[in-house]
Motif scaffolding. Structure first.
Motif, PDB file in Angstrom:
ATOM      1  N   GLN A   1     112.071  71.652  49.394  1.00 21.71           N
ATOM      2  CA  GLN A   1     112.616  72.093  50.611  1.00 21.71           C
ATOM      3  C   GLN A   1     112.422  73.660  50.793  1.00 21.71           C
ATOM      4  O   GLN A   1     112.274  73.673  52.218  1.00 21.71           O
ATOM      5  CB  GLN A   1     114.152  72.063  50.266  1.00 21.71           C
ATOM      6  N   ALA A   2     112.050  74.310  49.880  1.00 23.61           N
ATOM      7  CA  ALA A   2     111.624  75.813  50.019  1.00 23.61           C
ATOM      8  C   ALA A   2     110.185  75.805  50.806  1.00 23.61           C
ATOM      9  O   ALA A   2     109.945  76.619  51.687  1.00 23.61           O
ATOM     10  CB  ALA A   2     111.627  76.373  48.744  1.00 23.61           C
ATOM     11  N   GLU A   3     109.375  74.831  50.611  1.00 27.23           N
ATOM     12  CA  GLU A   3     108.114  74.886  51.193  1.00 27.23           C
ATOM     13  C   GLU A   3     107.769  73.926  52.417  1.00 27.23           C
ATOM     14  O   GLU A   3     106.676  73.842  52.802  1.00 27.23           O
ATOM     15  CB  GLU A   3     107.054  74.500  50.180  1.00 27.23           C
ATOM     16  N   GLU A   4     108.693  73.221  52.506  1.00 34.99           N
ATOM     17  CA  GLU A   4     108.641  72.111  53.518  1.00 34.99           C
ATOM     18  C   GLU A   4     107.790  72.442  54.638  1.00 34.99           C
ATOM     19  O   GLU A   4     106.943  71.807  55.371  1.00 34.99           O
ATOM     20  CB  GLU A   4     109.771  71.322  53.975  1.00 34.99           C
ATOM     21  N   VAL A   5     108.411  73.632  55.301  1.00 33.53           N
ATOM     22  CA  VAL A   5     107.822  74.009  56.702  1.00 33.53           C
ATOM     23  C   VAL A   5     106.690  74.531  56.443  1.00 33.53           C
ATOM     24  O   VAL A   5     105.845  74.530  57.564  1.00 33.53           O
ATOM     25  CB  VAL A   5     108.885  75.484  57.027  1.00 33.53           C
ATOM     26  N   LEU A   6     105.939  74.815  55.370  1.00 33.43           N
ATOM     27  CA  LEU A   6     104.584  75.265  55.438  1.00 33.43           C
ATOM     28  C   LEU A   6     103.582  73.990  54.937  1.00 33.43           C
ATOM     29  O   LEU A   6     102.485  74.256  54.860  1.00 33.43           O
ATOM     30  CB  LEU A   6     104.439  76.306  54.230  1.00 33.43           C
ATOM     31  N   LEU A   7     104.167  72.780  54.736  1.00 36.61           N
ATOM     32  CA  LEU A   7     103.218  71.868  54.339  1.00 36.61           C
ATOM     33  C   LEU A   7     102.692  70.963  55.391  1.00 36.61           C
ATOM     34  O   LEU A   7     103.543  70.863  56.514  1.00 36.61           O
ATOM     35  CB  LEU A   7     103.966  71.117  53.193  1.00 36.61           C
ATOM     36  N   SER A   8     101.678  70.418  55.281  1.00 35.26           N
ATOM     37  CA  SER A   8     100.989  69.344  56.174  1.00 35.26           C
ATOM     38  C   SER A   8     101.727  68.097  55.885  1.00 35.26           C
ATOM     39  O   SER A   8     102.285  67.921  54.933  1.00 35.26           O
ATOM     40  CB  SER A   8      99.659  69.339  56.244  1.00 35.26           C
ATOM     41  N   GLU A   9     101.686  67.024  57.093  1.00 35.11           N
ATOM     42  CA  GLU A   9     102.491  66.033  56.817  1.00 35.11           C
ATOM     43  C   GLU A   9     101.886  65.116  55.534  1.00 35.11           C
ATOM     44  O   GLU A   9     102.730  64.367  54.774  1.00 35.11           O
ATOM     45  CB  GLU A   9     102.239  65.025  58.243  1.00 35.11           C
ATOM     46  N   ASP A  10     100.504  65.157  55.267  1.00 37.17           N
ATOM     47  CA  ASP A  10     100.212  64.360  54.245  1.00 37.17           C
ATOM     48  C   ASP A  10     100.575  65.091  52.937  1.00 37.17           C
ATOM     49  O   ASP A  10     100.912  64.141  52.007  1.00 37.17           O
ATOM     50  CB  ASP A  10      98.624  64.561  54.094  1.00 37.17           C
ATOM     51  N   VAL A  11     100.654  66.337  52.773  1.00 30.51           N
ATOM     52  CA  VAL A  11     101.009  66.811  51.548  1.00 30.51           C
ATOM     53  C   VAL A  11     102.701  66.443  51.475  1.00 30.51           C
ATOM     54  O   VAL A  11     103.202  66.265  50.429  1.00 30.51           O
ATOM     55  CB  VAL A  11     100.815  68.473  51.688  1.00 30.51           C
ATOM     56  N   LYS A  12     103.358  66.767  52.476  1.00 29.65           N
ATOM     57  CA  LYS A  12     104.662  66.365  52.479  1.00 29.65           C
ATOM     58  C   LYS A  12     105.129  64.964  51.709  1.00 29.65           C
ATOM     59  O   LYS A  12     105.982  64.637  51.212  1.00 29.65           O
ATOM     60  CB  LYS A  12     105.503  66.520  53.903  1.00 29.65           C
ATOM     61  N   LYS A  13     104.082  64.091  52.511  1.00 31.31           N
ATOM     62  CA  LYS A  13     104.434  62.657  51.926  1.00 31.31           C
ATOM     63  C   LYS A  13     103.880  62.368  50.708  1.00 31.31           C
ATOM     64  O   LYS A  13     104.811  61.612  49.776  1.00 31.31           O
ATOM     65  CB  LYS A  13     103.459  61.759  52.601  1.00 31.31           C
ATOM     66  N   LEU A  14     103.001  63.187  50.097  1.00 30.61           N
ATOM     67  CA  LEU A  14     102.685  63.066  48.715  1.00 30.61           C
ATOM     68  C   LEU A  14     103.823  63.615  47.769  1.00 30.61           C
ATOM     69  O   LEU A  14     104.155  63.173  46.804  1.00 30.61           O
ATOM     70  CB  LEU A  14     101.569  64.035  48.210  1.00 30.61           C
ATOM     71  N   ARG A  15     104.409  64.777  48.247  1.00 37.05           N
ATOM     72  CA  ARG A  15     105.476  65.348  47.598  1.00 37.05           C
ATOM     73  C   ARG A  15     106.670  64.495  47.571  1.00 37.05           C
ATOM     74  O   ARG A  15     107.335  64.460  46.525  1.00 37.05           O
ATOM     75  CB  ARG A  15     105.682  66.679  48.105  1.00 37.05           C
ATOM     76  N   GLN A  16     107.079  63.806  48.519  1.00 39.63           N
ATOM     77  CA  GLN A  16     108.299  62.948  48.673  1.00 39.63           C
ATOM     78  C   GLN A  16     108.056  61.890  47.918  1.00 39.63           C
ATOM     79  O   GLN A  16     108.820  61.329  46.925  1.00 39.63           O
ATOM     80  CB  GLN A  16     108.434  62.560  50.118  1.00 39.63           C
TER      81      GLN A  16
END
Length: 171
Positions: free
Chosen positions: A72-87
């Protein structure tokens, strides 16, 4: 008068021969268990194991919470691919925690098996003693006062299940 007394004695004697009362008793199996060293030791082992697994589960949940807060803290800085990986990583950890809980604490989990393995022999010992006592004292039914189960011992002579099934037409 002698005839009346004789008839009265004969009636009393014949009625005592015909009437056979069932003998009942009860025991408190929970109290018995709590007095047995084997049971106390087994319960302590089970409790220790349960606490250890519960701590592991809590650590897993804490790790998942930390992963989620970091995301949540880094979500705005992450690309869609990285968001998907983290989720996906968070979901995978949640699945692992659920599986661990089921494996350890579920109905057929390790805790259940350990309880059965350690407590069953103690219970069997109690039930054997109850059955032996019932046969020695010619008791027909023994109830459990602790409420864990209904009847601990019954004389099979009084089981009328088959008769009821016959009356219902069940073979």
């Amino acid at each position: 008068m002698k005839k009346f007394v004789a008839i009265l004695l004969l009636a009393f004697a014949s009625s005592t021969c015909v009437v056979q009362a069932q003998k009942f008793a009860y025991v408190d199996t929970q109290y018995i268990l709590e007095q047995m060293d084997e049971y106390i030791t087994a319960q302590a082992e089970i409790e220790s194991l349960s606490q250890r697994w519960q701590k592991e589960l809590e650590e897993m949940h804490a790790r998942i919470e930390q992963m989620y807060r970091d995301y949540q803290a880094e979500e705005v800085l992450l690309s869609e691919d990285v968001k998907k990986l983290r989720q996906d990583a968070i979901y995978a950890e949640e699945r692992k925690a659920k599986e661990f809980k089921k494996e350890k604490f579920g109905y057929e989990g390790e805790l259940y098996k350990v309880q059965d393995e350690k407590i069953r022999p103690v219970q069997d010992k109690i039930f054997a003693a109850i059955e032996e006592m019932a046969k020695e004292r010619r008791l027909d039914v023994i109830f459990d006062k602790s409420g864990n189960s209904g009847m601990l011992y019954t004389n099979a002579v009084f089981d009328k299940t088959d008769e009821v099934m016959t009356r219902l037409g069940i073979k």
